[in-house]
Design a protein around this motif. Structure first.
Motif, PDB file in Angstrom:
ATOM      1  N   GLU A  25       0.806  -1.223   0.000  1.00  0.00           N
ATOM      2  CA  GLU A  25       0.000   0.000   0.000  1.00  0.00           C
ATOM      3  C   GLU A  25       0.835   1.267   0.000  1.00  0.00           C
ATOM      4  O   GLU A  25       0.523   2.222  -0.683  1.00  0.00           O
ATOM      5  CB  GLU A  25      -0.916   0.024   1.227  1.00  0.00           C
ATOM      6  N   LEU A  54      11.304   3.653 -11.812  1.00  0.00           N
ATOM      7  CA  LEU A  54      10.318   3.846 -12.875  1.00  0.00           C
ATOM      8  C   LEU A  54       9.365   4.976 -12.521  1.00  0.00           C
ATOM      9  O   LEU A  54       9.030   5.816 -13.362  1.00  0.00           O
ATOM     10  CB  LEU A  54       9.521   2.562 -13.096  1.00  0.00           C
ATOM     11  N   LEU A  75       5.344  10.692  -4.514  1.00  0.00           N
ATOM     12  CA  LEU A  75       4.262   9.714  -4.471  1.00  0.00           C
ATOM     13  C   LEU A  75       4.276   8.996  -3.133  1.00  0.00           C
ATOM     14  O   LEU A  75       5.329   8.725  -2.569  1.00  0.00           O
ATOM     15  CB  LEU A  75       4.441   8.702  -5.597  1.00  0.00           C
ATOM     16  N   ILE A  90       0.304   3.560  -2.971  1.00  0.00           N
ATOM     17  CA  ILE A  90       0.315   2.651  -4.105  1.00  0.00           C
ATOM     18  C   ILE A  90      -1.091   2.445  -4.658  1.00  0.00           C
ATOM     19  O   ILE A  90      -1.275   2.287  -5.859  1.00  0.00           O
ATOM     20  CB  ILE A  90       0.946   1.300  -3.699  1.00  0.00           C
ATOM     21  N   LEU A 138      -1.972   4.609  -7.429  1.00  0.00           N
ATOM     22  CA  LEU A 138      -1.471   4.162  -8.725  1.00  0.00           C
ATOM     23  C   LEU A 138      -2.383   3.081  -9.293  1.00  0.00           C
ATOM     24  O   LEU A 138      -2.704   3.090 -10.485  1.00  0.00           O
ATOM     25  CB  LEU A 138      -0.051   3.622  -8.576  1.00  0.00           C
ATOM     26  N   ARG A 139      -2.802   2.157  -8.434  1.00  0.00           N
ATOM     27  CA  ARG A 139      -3.702   1.106  -8.897  1.00  0.00           C
ATOM     28  C   ARG A 139      -4.993   1.718  -9.420  1.00  0.00           C
ATOM     29  O   ARG A 139      -5.567   1.246 -10.407  1.00  0.00           O
ATOM     30  CB  ARG A 139      -4.009   0.142  -7.746  1.00  0.00           C
ATOM     31  N   LEU A 174       1.304  15.015  -8.666  1.00  0.00           N
ATOM     32  CA  LEU A 174       2.080  15.012  -9.899  1.00  0.00           C
ATOM     33  C   LEU A 174       2.070  16.388 -10.566  1.00  0.00           C
ATOM     34  O   LEU A 174       2.902  16.673 -11.414  1.00  0.00           O
ATOM     35  CB  LEU A 174       1.517  13.974 -10.875  1.00  0.00           C
ATOM     36  N   VAL A 197      -0.154  17.313 -12.579  1.00  0.00           N
ATOM     37  CA  VAL A 197      -0.553  17.051 -13.963  1.00  0.00           C
ATOM     38  C   VAL A 197      -1.941  16.427 -13.969  1.00  0.00           C
ATOM     39  O   VAL A 197      -2.278  15.631 -13.092  1.00  0.00           O
ATOM     40  CB  VAL A 197       0.443  16.081 -14.637  1.00  0.00           C
ATOM     41  N   ALA A 241      -0.674  12.909 -20.989  1.00  0.00           N
ATOM     42  CA  ALA A 241       0.176  12.768 -19.803  1.00  0.00           C
ATOM     43  C   ALA A 241      -0.229  11.540 -19.003  1.00  0.00           C
ATOM     44  O   ALA A 241       0.622  10.823 -18.464  1.00  0.00           O
ATOM     45  CB  ALA A 241       0.081  14.019 -18.936  1.00  0.00           C
ATOM     46  N   LEU A 295       1.158   8.401 -20.567  1.00  0.00           N
ATOM     47  CA  LEU A 295       2.583   8.293 -20.246  1.00  0.00           C
ATOM     48  C   LEU A 295       2.776   7.772 -18.832  1.00  0.00           C
ATOM     49  O   LEU A 295       3.511   6.806 -18.594  1.00  0.00           O
ATOM     50  CB  LEU A 295       3.219   9.680 -20.388  1.00  0.00           C
ATOM     51  N   PHE A 296       2.103   8.407 -17.907  1.00  0.00           N
ATOM     52  CA  PHE A 296       2.285   8.036 -16.503  1.00  0.00           C
ATOM     53  C   PHE A 296       1.836   6.607 -16.240  1.00  0.00           C
ATOM     54  O   PHE A 296       2.530   5.832 -15.575  1.00  0.00           O
ATOM     55  CB  PHE A 296       1.519   8.999 -15.601  1.00  0.00           C
ATOM     56  N   TYR A 317       4.331   3.929 -17.205  1.00  0.00           N
ATOM     57  CA  TYR A 317       5.403   3.710 -16.233  1.00  0.00           C
ATOM     58  C   TYR A 317       4.872   3.047 -14.965  1.00  0.00           C
ATOM     59  O   TYR A 317       5.465   2.111 -14.427  1.00  0.00           O
ATOM     60  CB  TYR A 317       6.068   5.039 -15.864  1.00  0.00           C
ATOM     61  N   ALA A 318       3.740   3.551 -14.480  1.00  0.00           N
ATOM     62  CA  ALA A 318       3.197   3.031 -13.228  1.00  0.00           C
ATOM     63  C   ALA A 318       2.888   1.545 -13.360  1.00  0.00           C
ATOM     64  O   ALA A 318       3.115   0.762 -12.438  1.00  0.00           O
ATOM     65  CB  ALA A 318       1.951   3.809 -12.838  1.00  0.00           C
ATOM     66  N   ARG A 326       4.357  -0.659 -15.249  1.00  0.00           N
ATOM     67  CA  ARG A 326       5.588  -1.433 -15.183  1.00  0.00           C
ATOM     68  C   ARG A 326       6.120  -1.497 -13.755  1.00  0.00           C
ATOM     69  O   ARG A 326       6.621  -2.525 -13.309  1.00  0.00           O
ATOM     70  CB  ARG A 326       6.637  -0.828 -16.122  1.00  0.00           C
ATOM     71  N   ALA A 327       5.981  -0.383 -13.047  1.00  0.00           N
ATOM     72  CA  ALA A 327       6.468  -0.359 -11.660  1.00  0.00           C
ATOM     73  C   ALA A 327       5.681  -1.350 -10.800  1.00  0.00           C
ATOM     74  O   ALA A 327       6.263  -2.125 -10.034  1.00  0.00           O
ATOM     75  CB  ALA A 327       6.351   1.048 -11.090  1.00  0.00           C
ATOM     76  N   LEU A 369       6.608  -4.845 -11.421  1.00  0.00           N
ATOM     77  CA  LEU A 369       7.849  -5.207 -10.738  1.00  0.00           C
ATOM     78  C   LEU A 369       7.578  -5.574  -9.291  1.00  0.00           C
ATOM     79  O   LEU A 369       8.123  -6.550  -8.771  1.00  0.00           O
ATOM     80  CB  LEU A 369       8.831  -4.037 -10.794  1.00  0.00           C
TER      81      LEU A 369
END
Lengths: 318, 318
Positions: A4, A77, B3, B6, B9-10, B46, B48, B63, B66-67, B70-71, B73-74, B77
């Motif tokens: 989280e 990233l 940031l 998490i 981002l989800r 951000l 943005v 934008a 783009l974000f 990346y998010a 892929r992060a 990971l």
DNA sequence: TTAGTTTACGGCGACCGTAAACATA
DNA sequence: TATGTTTACGGTCGCCGTAAACTAA
């Protein structure tokens, strides 16, 4: 359990970098107590112990190594994502942490940094001035300027200038003590020495410009300091002989405030590098600063191999 | 601004996938109100705008694209990191969301899934049974079983079985209505049809086993359903002629509950694939399930091209 | 003894859900 | 009109800091 909190990941990375929970807590501006709880929670979420800890120390576990490796790439990233978004806006913004030595900073960088900050109003600069080697990753530095050859493969570097150590003193010192004709004569001069890790640097190596002879002399002197700019000041005040990178004394040699001794001899090579942590992404503002500094070094001619005023007589080492 | 969360981002990823804030909120088990505030906060951090929104809809900005890239892929990971940690423990744990069609699930998968769950006590299974095409990324499915050829390049697939559509009916239906000798005779049979997107599938294509002739017949019938298993049941009950993947009716053909019609003719190819979202990392439990299913299909001989009982007479298409 | 990690505890703040307003398809 | 986003508001839970205990260096 799902992850989280991103700061929990930053904390884990900090612990991996510094090996200390307290230090990582400070980096995030929280108390050790909060950090302890936070790390514990992260481990609970993952169901895995990332760090083995006693009441006095911590060390990373194999699972921790694995996790931190992924987490670091993930955060890189996200940093990159943010960077990309910012670069959409044309002007540069954000803070730059720059590490450099005391003398280089004062004698060379300050003016150039002023120019850079004036050109980029959105950029903030945080100087970390130190004459002891700083750990670029541990200290969270965006950019470090370092003399000499490099070792750490986790870093990426760009050469800004090429220089050698030069020996010099103030005109009045020379008037009082005369010019040495050979390095060995430095033994009877008052030499100003730099202190590194508590020990004075008293071995000064030399090579003839034509490469025909090398020697290392042991020097003496009553004054030493662990701050190279203090040593530089002493030389300007006529207190003794100075041996340091030509870049640092460039202006004073040009103005005549210092005169070069032993022009037929050269000190060891001291290329100047801009060093960055080898993350995939270098923020635009950092790239811009490196470009700016490189340009300034180029304009002053310090980017070229020019260890001695006699210029072309230098032998280039393979 | 850094940031922190998490789940923010989800949420952004969910909005990008579904195009709906409410749907993304449901995915995270929060209210639309919370999601709205959360997304707003992320955008503030951000600096943005990620999604352009009206009171009734939202669409992603450049934008945002783009974000989100990346998010994603992060987060992949971080998922992979967690997966690696879990696999340290030998037994598999975690939930698997499996999407499959109603008939395949009931006639073939259920028993095999029981075996799998018995063999892996730590694994949870969440079935998403549907005869309408599910969006693997949108619906957060770990694994989908799909008939037919594939299109979406964002997916990775593995072939589990090779089959064709076969035509069949119950013995008592055949006793009452006789056997057709040519596909065109199906026009005077009671045919059971599947409903897709509100429209009945009444065009049944055929090719002779020797490739000498193809034809598509328009069939009729009084019964249709958008649930393929219901259609299957009707066939078993003697209500009409069924045309579907051999895999689904495999057991009933073997037991004699259904008999094959038009053995000299074959329907279109319907290979069965296991489809996964093309994230870099596939959790071990999902890989294990795919292996398990592939093994079961192999054991029953359904992994091979075997569209007709007469076996080797099949022509393979280039 | 020192210094760094851990536990205990109290307070503040953030975030969520409920509910209602709003606008667009 | 109906659905999906936004705003307002109240309550709760979580997290942080202070303080103290603990233990290995």
């Amino acid at each position: 359990m799902k992850l989280e909190n991103i700061d929990e990941l930053r904390l884990a990375l900090g612990c991996a970098d510094t090996g200390s929970l307290t230090a990582s807590a400070a980096r995030l501006h929280i108390t050790p107590a909060a950090a302890s709880a936070s790390l514990k929670k992260l481990e609970a979420r993952l169901g895995v112990r990332l760090f083995e800890r006693s009441t006095r120390s911590m060390r990373i576990t194999p699972a921790g190594e694995l996790f931190v490796d992924y987490a670091r790439r993930a955060l890189d990233l996200l940093d990159e994502a943010q960077g990309q978004l910012q670069e959409g806006g044309s002007q540069l913004v954000g803070a730059i942490r720059l590490a450099a030595s005391s003398d280089l900073t004062r004698r060379v960088l300050l003016d150039w940094l002023d120019d850079f900050l004036a050109a980029h109003p959105g950029v903030e600069l945080q100087l970390a001035v130190s004459d002891t080697l700083t750990d670029v990753v541990r200290d969270q530095v965006d950019l470090a300027l370092r003399y000499g050859e490099l070792d750490d493969s986790r870093l990426v570097a760009r050469r800004l200038a090429t220089s050698r150590r030069v020996t010099c003193a103030s005109p009045d010192y020379v008037a009082r003590h005369g010019l040495p004709s050979h390095p060995s004569e430095l033994a009877r001069h008052e030499c100003l020495s730099f202190v590194i890790r508590g020990r004075r640097v008293l071995q000064w190596p030399y090579a003839r410009n034509d490469g025909s002879e090398t020697c290392t002399v042991r020097v003496h002197g009553r004054r030493s300091a662990d701050d190279a700019e203090i040593v530089h000041r002493w030389a300007l005040a006529g207190h003794g002989v100075l041996c340091k990178s030509e870049i640092d004394v460039h202006a004073h040699l040009a103005s005549g405030a210092l005169v070069r001794l032993l022009p037929d001899w050269q000190g060891i090579r001291l290329p100047l590098h801009a060093v960055m942590p080898s993350r995939r992404f270098v923020p635009a503002r950092v790239r811009a600063l490196v470009d700016h500094l490189a340009e300034r070094f180029r304009r002053t001619g310090m980017d070229l191999e020019a260890g001695t005023p006699s210029g072309p007589s230098l032998t280039s080492e393979p």
